[in-house]
Motif scaffolding. Sequence first.
Motif, mmCIF file in Angstrom:
data_model
loop_
_atom_site.group_PDB
_atom_site.id
_atom_site.type_symbol
_atom_site.label_atom_id
_atom_site.label_comp_id
_atom_site.label_asym_id
_atom_site.label_seq_id
_atom_site.Cartn_x
_atom_site.Cartn_y
_atom_site.Cartn_z
ATOM 1 N N THR A 4 0.843 -1.185 0.000
ATOM 2 C CA THR A 4 0.000 0.000 0.000
ATOM 3 C C THR A 4 0.879 1.236 0.000
ATOM 4 O O THR A 4 2.082 1.165 0.280
ATOM 5 C CB THR A 4 -0.929 0.027 1.233
ATOM 6 N N SER A 5 0.287 2.375 -0.310
ATOM 7 C CA SER A 5 1.006 3.651 -0.208
ATOM 8 C C SER A 5 1.045 4.091 1.249
ATOM 9 O O SER A 5 0.085 3.877 2.001
ATOM 10 C CB SER A 5 0.299 4.723 -1.047
ATOM 11 N N TRP A 6 2.142 4.693 1.647
ATOM 12 C CA TRP A 6 2.298 5.162 3.015
ATOM 13 C C TRP A 6 3.101 6.448 3.042
ATOM 14 O O TRP A 6 3.843 6.755 2.112
ATOM 15 C CB TRP A 6 2.958 4.105 3.902
ATOM 16 N N TRP A 7 2.930 7.201 4.132
ATOM 17 C CA TRP A 7 3.603 8.482 4.287
ATOM 18 C C TRP A 7 3.993 8.681 5.746
ATOM 19 O O TRP A 7 3.316 8.184 6.657
ATOM 20 C CB TRP A 7 2.683 9.634 3.878
ATOM 21 N N THR A 8 5.058 9.409 5.974
ATOM 22 C CA THR A 8 5.449 9.833 7.315
ATOM 23 C C THR A 8 5.748 11.320 7.284
ATOM 24 O O THR A 8 6.238 11.854 6.272
ATOM 25 C CB THR A 8 6.702 9.090 7.811
ATOM 26 N N TYR A 9 5.459 11.995 8.382
ATOM 27 C CA TYR A 9 5.766 13.420 8.523
ATOM 28 C C TYR A 9 6.228 13.665 9.955
ATOM 29 O O TYR A 9 5.764 12.996 10.892
ATOM 30 C CB TYR A 9 4.536 14.282 8.226
ATOM 31 N N THR A 10 7.104 14.614 10.123
ATOM 32 C CA THR A 10 7.612 14.900 11.458
ATOM 33 C C THR A 10 7.685 16.391 11.704
ATOM 34 O O THR A 10 7.826 17.185 10.750
ATOM 35 C CB THR A 10 8.999 14.253 11.673
ATOM 36 N N ASN A 11 7.559 16.776 12.967
ATOM 37 C CA ASN A 11 7.593 18.175 13.387
ATOM 38 C C ASN A 11 6.525 18.983 12.646
ATOM 39 O O ASN A 11 6.800 20.061 12.119
ATOM 40 C CB ASN A 11 8.986 18.768 13.161
ATOM 41 N N VAL A 12 5.310 18.449 12.616
ATOM 42 C CA VAL A 12 4.216 19.116 11.906
ATOM 43 C C VAL A 12 3.108 19.495 12.878
ATOM 44 O O VAL A 12 2.925 18.879 13.927
ATOM 45 C CB VAL A 12 3.640 18.213 10.788
ATOM 46 N N THR A 13 2.363 20.519 12.498
ATOM 47 C CA THR A 13 1.239 20.976 13.306
ATOM 48 C C THR A 13 0.004 20.122 13.013
ATOM 49 O O THR A 13 -0.037 19.373 12.025
ATOM 50 C CB THR A 13 0.900 22.429 13.000
ATOM 51 N N THR A 67 5.070 23.224 22.819
ATOM 52 C CA THR A 67 5.423 24.613 23.103
ATOM 53 C C THR A 67 4.177 25.347 23.587
ATOM 54 O O THR A 67 3.157 25.381 22.885
ATOM 55 C CB THR A 67 5.971 25.310 21.847
ATOM 56 N N SER A 68 4.248 25.897 24.793
ATOM 57 C CA SER A 68 3.101 26.604 25.385
ATOM 58 C C SER A 68 1.845 25.740 25.364
ATOM 59 O O SER A 68 0.742 26.212 25.066
ATOM 60 C CB SER A 68 2.858 27.932 24.646
ATOM 61 N N GLY A 69 2.040 24.462 25.624
ATOM 62 C CA GLY A 69 0.921 23.539 25.693
ATOM 63 C C GLY A 69 0.443 23.003 24.360
ATOM 64 O O GLY A 69 -0.437 22.139 24.319
ATOM 65 N N VAL A 70 1.011 23.509 23.251
ATOM 66 C CA VAL A 70 0.566 23.106 21.908
ATOM 67 C C VAL A 70 1.561 22.099 21.337
ATOM 68 O O VAL A 70 2.753 22.398 21.206
ATOM 69 C CB VAL A 70 0.454 24.324 20.976
ATOM 70 N N PRO A 71 1.105 20.903 20.970
ATOM 71 C CA PRO A 71 2.033 19.887 20.455
ATOM 72 C C PRO A 71 2.268 19.995 18.956
ATOM 73 O O PRO A 71 1.425 20.501 18.201
ATOM 74 C CB PRO A 71 1.297 18.577 20.772
ATOM 75 N N ARG A 72 3.430 19.545 18.559
ATOM 76 C CA ARG A 72 3.716 19.235 17.166
ATOM 77 C C ARG A 72 3.916 17.724 17.094
ATOM 78 O O ARG A 72 4.268 17.093 18.081
ATOM 79 C CB ARG A 72 4.947 19.988 16.661
ATOM 80 N N PHE A 73 3.730 17.161 15.889
ATOM 81 C CA PHE A 73 3.582 15.717 15.810
ATOM 82 C C PHE A 73 4.539 15.063 14.826
ATOM 83 O O PHE A 73 5.001 15.684 13.859
ATOM 84 C CB PHE A 73 2.158 15.368 15.386
ATOM 85 N N THR A 74 4.802 13.801 15.080
ATOM 86 C CA THR A 74 5.359 12.870 14.098
ATOM 87 C C THR A 74 4.249 11.863 13.819
ATOM 88 O O THR A 74 3.697 11.272 14.761
ATOM 89 C CB THR A 74 6.594 12.155 14.650
ATOM 90 N N VAL A 75 3.898 11.692 12.559
ATOM 91 C CA VAL A 75 2.749 10.839 12.234
ATOM 92 C C VAL A 75 3.100 9.859 11.121
ATOM 93 O O VAL A 75 4.020 10.075 10.321
ATOM 94 C CB VAL A 75 1.524 11.673 11.787
ATOM 95 N N ARG A 76 2.343 8.803 11.116
ATOM 96 C CA ARG A 76 2.437 7.773 10.085
ATOM 97 C C ARG A 76 1.038 7.550 9.537
ATOM 98 O O ARG A 76 0.059 7.473 10.299
ATOM 99 C CB ARG A 76 3.002 6.495 10.714
ATOM 100 N N MET A 77 0.914 7.458 8.213
ATOM 101 C CA MET A 77 -0.397 7.269 7.614
ATOM 102 C C MET A 77 -0.319 6.305 6.447
ATOM 103 O O MET A 77 0.743 6.113 5.837
ATOM 104 C CB MET A 77 -1.012 8.609 7.181
ATOM 105 N N VAL A 78 -1.450 5.679 6.138
ATOM 106 C CA VAL A 78 -1.550 4.766 5.011
ATOM 107 C C VAL A 78 -2.738 5.177 4.154
ATOM 108 O O VAL A 78 -3.652 5.864 4.606
ATOM 109 C CB VAL A 78 -1.712 3.295 5.446
ATOM 110 N N LYS A 79 -2.734 4.728 2.907
ATOM 111 C CA LYS A 79 -3.861 4.963 2.015
ATOM 112 C C LYS A 79 -5.103 4.299 2.598
ATOM 113 O O LYS A 79 -5.088 3.126 2.962
ATOM 114 C CB LYS A 79 -3.552 4.376 0.636
ATOM 115 N N ASN A 80 -6.184 5.071 2.695
ATOM 116 C CA ASN A 80 -7.409 4.533 3.290
ATOM 117 C C ASN A 80 -8.236 3.830 2.212
ATOM 118 O O ASN A 80 -9.337 4.249 1.853
ATOM 119 C CB ASN A 80 -8.212 5.657 3.936
ATOM 120 N N SER A 81 -7.661 2.744 1.705
ATOM 121 C CA SER A 81 -8.318 2.008 0.630
ATOM 122 C C SER A 81 -7.869 0.559 0.679
ATOM 123 O O SER A 81 -6.898 0.212 1.353
ATOM 124 C CB SER A 81 -7.994 2.620 -0.730
#
Length: 643
Positions: A48-57, A81-95
């Motif tokens: 399947t297709s997959w994606w990763t992103y880091t240090n994102v809002t 920062t000031s209670g607001v998180p940034r994220f590292t995420v992993r996602m896959v094609k929803n199919s």
Amino acid sequence: MNLLLATLATATALALHVPAQAGMEALEALEALDVNASTDDHSVNLPTSWWTYTNVTADQVGTFLSQNGARLTEIEVYSVTSGVPRFTVRMVKNSGAYAVPGWWWYYGLTAAQVTSYVNANNGRLIELEPYDIGGGQIRFAVVMVSNTAGAARAWSYLMGVSSAQITDHINSSGHRLIDLDSYTEGGVKKYTAAFVANTGADAKSWQWWINQTPASIASKVSSFQGRIVKLERQSNGTYNFIQVKNTGSDNSAWWYQYGFASMTDLNNYGLQVASRPIDITTYVDGNGARRYDAVFIDNANASTRRMRDLLGKTFLDANGNPTKGIFESYLKQVNGAVKVDLNSARRAETGSSVKALYLLHAMKQVELGLDTLNSAFTYYEYDPTRGPYICPTSSKEVAANERQAASFEAGLDQMMSISDNRAARGTLLRYGGSFSTLNSTAAASGMTSTTLRHDDGCAYWNPTTFRYDPASLRNDTTAANLAHLYEGVWNQSLLGSAHSARDEFLESANPTLGAGALQAIINEEAAKQGKTAQAAAFGALVRTWGNTGKYNTCLPDDNGGCGQKVIVRSGTGLVRLPVYTQGFQTYRDYAFGHLISDTPVPCWEDTETPGTNCPADVDYTQAHDAAANELWRDEVREALKTW
């Protein structure tokens, strides 16, 4: 925070023995890899297709999900920062096998809000991430899927508990862990955990362990014959992990690695071995450097897996890691499915295979009526002793060094047939001398990962500064981009049928009738089908177009000198395989690309001391060439079935 336990549906408990604070193993059960991601994606190895992103809002996460038609399968807090998180995420094609009836993600939740959202959505948690927003205030980021229809599972989750409480819950519920995280609240270590009932299609032999070193993880994985599905690094450098049995029908190729310096490095690793990350943890190490650990599972179809295993014998190290440069294989039926996709989107130097872009640009000018093939063509002789294989030097482009081909068409033929770097440079000069011209054509043609920066033949070498400088001079492209070029010519999307430019492109692209080195594979596959008598006739009808590339060059040391000798080998083009359809002989058409790039060697074959072989160069080159032919085995087999 008090113990919060939620259990949905019911499950038959299994009798388990759990060493205190150590780990657990379920009873042996009938088990298999998951056929879909209705439970989670940790044990699914369908491509399947997959994606990763880091240090994102959070907003960026939403944008990427929309752009990719994807769903989140993991969320890690990168920073707060000031209670607001940034994220590292992993996602896959929803199919396909990874589609779910519904899913949701939230952050900034209290424990009570987690329960509220689970109940409101009739959801099931697959990711439960605790984090401190400041002052010891714990919040949660979660990913949940709909627990309805075919995705319905007996399941449970725990928040703010001790490891002993997790053990008690496993013993009493018969559930197995699918997610585990630790955090500190009020100076006390606590855990979050998500479970599914370890029954039916979800039954797996499994273990969970806490406070483990990398060495102890390796030992436990080996002794259990396991496959890690969750790997969490704690602030003291030890790990909590979950593993499942990786034997029998639950067996899959898989990998895990510590300490990637960037998400790009992590992604490159995963793509090189045709895998998909199923767990990522990110942290700042003791030296203040951001690091990433990851677990991967096979993401290849059968043909790609075969090519990975074949190339891996030579281009993976003794530990199965891609430390010997970049390798790619790509095969696509024209206007049809991708058959092999091994790291095909990784940007790399290919050498003269990229001359096809020069040819495409020229033929586009001819098609538009802006140039003619019978016009004069000027190029330069830079060094008669090197001839066509020279690195062009602009200072030598003076009248005394001018040479004339019989015509522009003859010059293009010369560029492709003998890989003439002088003719390639002459073509570039004909259209203004700027690589931006060719790069614009690449972008307009859908070759979105192709960027030319240097004259073909120079291979990272700057003839003006006398330094190796791949950062500035690498010609980036991919196996998939090169194949896309040829497919676009063949299916007339890049050069139309109403003009002769398309035919002229193909005439310059080294057309060949007959199987050549591919005949050995044709013979083998024909014999397996009892069709040895047809093998020669089949091979005689094979048609090919394309070109190859070859560089011996260097990655630089700190002074721009040759720090590490490397080799580059590549090939790209079209192949037609003969088939019979309803009694009539026709063809299946394919576009392909393959390469090895920046493969380190201690020497080059017959270039340093004439007559002296360099075994490493020979071995790598032969392995690449053999794999280039093996790329076709499965398609040859299928074509022969029609004979």
